[in-house]
Design a protein around this motif. Structure first.
Motif, PDB file in Angstrom:
ATOM      1  N   ALA A   2      76.877 -15.660  89.063  1.00 15.23           N
ATOM      2  CA  ALA A   2      75.869 -14.899  89.799  1.00 15.23           C
ATOM      3  C   ALA A   2      74.608 -14.739  88.959  1.00 15.23           C
ATOM      4  O   ALA A   2      73.502 -14.633  89.490  1.00 15.23           O
ATOM      5  CB  ALA A   2      76.425 -13.533  90.175  1.00 15.23           C
ATOM      6  N   ALA A   3      74.769 -14.703  87.632  1.00 17.45           N
ATOM      7  CA  ALA A   3      73.630 -14.560  86.733  1.00 17.45           C
ATOM      8  C   ALA A   3      73.928 -15.304  85.443  1.00 17.45           C
ATOM      9  O   ALA A   3      75.096 -15.444  85.040  1.00 17.45           O
ATOM     10  CB  ALA A   3      73.346 -13.095  86.449  1.00 17.45           C
ATOM     11  N   VAL A   4      72.871 -15.793  84.796  1.00 16.26           N
ATOM     12  CA  VAL A   4      72.978 -16.454  83.502  1.00 16.26           C
ATOM     13  C   VAL A   4      72.086 -15.707  82.523  1.00 16.26           C
ATOM     14  O   VAL A   4      70.889 -15.519  82.767  1.00 16.26           O
ATOM     15  CB  VAL A   4      72.537 -17.932  83.587  1.00 16.26           C
ATOM     16  CG1 VAL A   4      72.538 -18.568  82.199  1.00 16.26           C
ATOM     17  CG2 VAL A   4      73.442 -18.706  84.538  1.00 16.26           C
ATOM     18  N   VAL A   5      72.677 -15.274  81.404  1.00 15.17           N
ATOM     19  CA  VAL A   5      71.937 -14.570  80.359  1.00 15.17           C
ATOM     20  C   VAL A   5      72.007 -15.420  79.100  1.00 15.17           C
ATOM     21  O   VAL A   5      73.091 -15.659  78.563  1.00 15.17           O
ATOM     22  CB  VAL A   5      72.515 -13.171  80.087  1.00 15.17           C
ATOM     23  CG1 VAL A   5      71.715 -12.476  78.987  1.00 15.17           C
ATOM     24  CG2 VAL A   5      72.535 -12.330  81.352  1.00 15.17           C
ATOM     25  N   LEU A   6      70.852 -15.896  78.630  1.00 14.39           N
ATOM     26  CA  LEU A   6      70.797 -16.702  77.414  1.00 14.39           C
ATOM     27  C   LEU A   6      70.226 -15.856  76.288  1.00 14.39           C
ATOM     28  O   LEU A   6      69.116 -15.328  76.388  1.00 14.39           O
ATOM     29  CB  LEU A   6      69.935 -17.949  77.637  1.00 14.39           C
ATOM     30  CG  LEU A   6      70.444 -18.926  78.704  1.00 14.39           C
ATOM     31  CD1 LEU A   6      69.582 -20.184  78.716  1.00 14.39           C
ATOM     32  CD2 LEU A   6      71.908 -19.290  78.481  1.00 14.39           C
TER      33      LEU A   6
END
Length: 340
Positions: free
Chosen positions: A270-274
């Motif tokens: 649902a979300a990508v955090v880099l």
């Protein structure tokens, strides 16, 4: 250095090698202190060669005094920059003969208070309870007392919660101990940082609940960027999200961009955090390489390494871990999502 604090070019000065011999450190160490903390020479001679004037050397001597009292390199540099007067009144001076001529060097700024210890510096900032635990954690780590380190970490997380313990106790001590040995110019003390980092990792994993039924249907993918070496903060982020019932897929070990792209495609998050701590490791084009096709994940850049000006329009910058947890939870579940 500010213009008002620059040495007068007419004053006698020394090159970096002579200053290094005087202070008993390597020239590379002086260059590191200059680059990281601004404790370098104030003027140029002959176009390129930078030379240390009396006030520059006075600051370095203050820094050494603080280091000898057990403060970290960053703390000692801050102390020297804050305490050295702009136009110092000298209580005494010393003339030394060098191959470059005679140099007048201040032996002590007048009425200068003694440099603070690590304990005093920790006590000046943050919650008093966190400061006490930070001192305990630092002492235990320096003594290589792994049991005391583990007990202190567990107490900090239980008392303050994951994020508050991370920002107020764990991360400051990790940073201070790393600065302490890296600024010394040798590997002595590296074992302390490794021991503490391993213990912090284990403590954060223990603090991460296993979610049978996460509140989010699709996971939040958390990953370090390919060139980032420090992914401990991601474990703190994953632990806090799990405590709020948000399920994650964590890749704290840096993955090549192609492998990361495959992981994103297969996880359908649902979300990508880099995460990027160092600016040299944060490449905005990574988002374009990772998010190919018709995937509809929300994209977040987290960590001090990212520059908002260079990020693609669809990528949202998260300033710190607390902001990341609140924002990701809100985006996925809304302001009134039910909590277990």
């Amino acid at each position: 250095m500010p213009a008002a604090d620059e040495s007068d070019p007419s004053e006698p000065s020394l090159p970096v090698a002579s200053v290094a011999r005087r202070l008993g450190v390597a020239p590379a160490t002086l260059r590191t202190w200059d680059r990281r903390y601004g404790l370098g020479p104030s003027h140029h001679v002959g176009g390129r060669h930078r030379r240390y004037g009396p006030r520059d050397i006075g600051r370095l001597e203050l820094m050494q005094q603080a280091l000898l009292r057990g403060t970290s390199t960053a703390e000692a540099a801050r102390y020297a920059l804050e305490r050295m007067p702009k136009a110092p009144e000298m209580s005494a001076a010393l003339r030394i003969d060098t191959p470059d001529g005679e140099l007048l060097v201040p032996s002590r700024p007048a009425r200068l208070p003694p440099p603070p210890s690590t304990e005093q510096l920790l006590a000046e900032a943050g919650d008093p309870g966190q400061s006490r635990l930070a001192r305990r954690l630092s002492t235990a780590a320096l003594a290589l007392d792994s049991r005391a380190v583990e007990r202190t970490l567990a107490e900090a997380i239980e008392r303050f919660g994951v994020l508050s313990a991370w920002s107020g106790v764990l991360q400051p001590v990790l940073t201070a101990l790393a600065d302490r040995w890296r600024g010394s110019g040798n590997s002595a003390g590296a074992e302390v940082e490794y021991l503490l980092a391993d213990a912090v990792l284990a403590a954060l994993i223990r603090a991460t609940p296993v979610l049978d039924e996460p509140r989010n249907v699709r996971p939040v993918l958390l990953s370090s960027v390919p060139e980032e070496r420090d992914g401990l903060a991601l474990y703190a982020l994953a632990a806090e999200l799990a405590c709020r019932g948000v399920g994650t897929q964590l890749f704290a070990t840096p993955l090549p961009a192609e492998v990361l792209a495959v992981a994103v495609r297969r996880a359908a998050p649902a979300a990508v955090v880099l995460w990027a701590r160092r600016s040299g490791a944060a490449h905005p084009r990574l988002f374009s390489r990772v998010m190919r096709g018709r995937q509809r994940s929300r994209l977040f850049a987290c960590g001090p390494g990212w520059d908002a000006a260079g990020l693609p329009a669809k990528v949202e910058l998260l300033d710190d871990l607390a902001a990341a947890v609140d924002r990701v939870e809100y985006v996925l579940l809304g302001p009134l999502g039910p909590r277990d």
